[in-house]
Design a protein around this motif. Sequence first.
Motif, PDB file in Angstrom:
ATOM      1  N   GLU A  27      -4.407  -8.026  56.231  1.00 56.70           N
ATOM      2  CA  GLU A  27      -4.081  -6.652  55.812  1.00 56.70           C
ATOM      3  C   GLU A  27      -2.912  -6.067  56.610  1.00 56.70           C
ATOM      4  OE1 GLU A  27      -7.262  -3.797  55.203  1.00 56.70           O
ATOM      5  OE2 GLU A  27      -5.891  -2.138  55.550  1.00 56.70           O
ATOM      6  N   PHE A  36      -6.039  -1.275  49.741  1.00 53.08           N
ATOM      7  CA  PHE A  36      -6.712  -2.576  49.886  1.00 53.08           C
ATOM      8  C   PHE A  36      -8.146  -2.493  49.373  1.00 53.08           C
ATOM      9  CE2 PHE A  36      -3.155  -3.480  52.498  1.00 53.08           C
ATOM     10  CZ  PHE A  36      -3.058  -4.862  52.565  1.00 53.08           C
ATOM     11  N   HIS A  71     -11.341  -5.043  49.530  1.00 49.79           N
ATOM     12  CA  HIS A  71     -11.753  -6.321  50.120  1.00 49.79           C
ATOM     13  C   HIS A  71     -13.061  -6.825  49.505  1.00 49.79           C
ATOM     14  CE1 HIS A  71      -8.760  -5.894  53.248  1.00 49.79           C
ATOM     15  NE2 HIS A  71      -9.236  -4.707  53.585  1.00 49.79           N
TER      16      HIS A  71
END
Length: 208
Positions: free
Chosen positions: A155, A172, A174
Amino acid sequence: MSNLLVINSSANTGASVSRILIEETVSRALEAAPNTAVVRRDLGSNPVPHLTTANLAGVRGTPATEEEFAARALSDELIAELRAAGTIVIAAPMYNFSVPTSLRAWFDFVLRAGETFRYSEAGPEGLLKGKKVIVLTSRGGLYSEGPGAAADFQEPYLRHLLGFIGITDVTFIHAEKIGYGPEARDAAIAGAKTEIARVARSFSTVAA
Ligand SMILES: Cc1cc2nc3c(=O)[nH]c(=O)nc-3n(C[C@H](O)[C@H](O)[C@H](O)COP(=O)(O)O)c2cc1C
């Protein structure tokens, strides 16, 4: 209308978690903005070459040979795809604590001085402003919290690369603990899909 650029980088096919998540994202994006043009780049199955002595000058120099001109043409094409995209979705599995080399090679072709960044008196400046990126990661272990966090070179690295070319609106999502067994994998996919649905609500305003 600007495009939705969809970038896969998993070397896996059917069982790939990041590929499942990127298709979910594309579906949600098209629900929110049906007229969105989707442009796909699959680095896992159709990689760009690594930079070598034979092609480097095509990307970071003055091309003279056939291979160097081919590298320049590919770099131009990849940068044009980026410029045309309002939103970019990147599926990035974690490989050896970072990104697959296929994705790294793509960055080698799109980070070009004078095109996507420039050097000014104030230092480097990113030239691709106003774009939105969603990164879908799939990871065998847990890195978003706990002791694994120190080994997350994925990241921060992606954020830095994207920021370097001027893209700072980066979300992001995940999917972690994929390697902890089928239940953990299913839970990670379900959790990521919930997050994708939430993020996709903004697609009607950013993709159109
Ligand atoms: C070459 C390779 C390296 C990997 N390295 C890591 C790693 O460093 N950390 C981790 O948590 N998982 C690692 N994994 C597991 C993957 O991140 C995980 O299986 C993920 O689901 C792969 O994405 P995909 O399902 O979209 O292919 C690795 C897998 C492969 C194939």
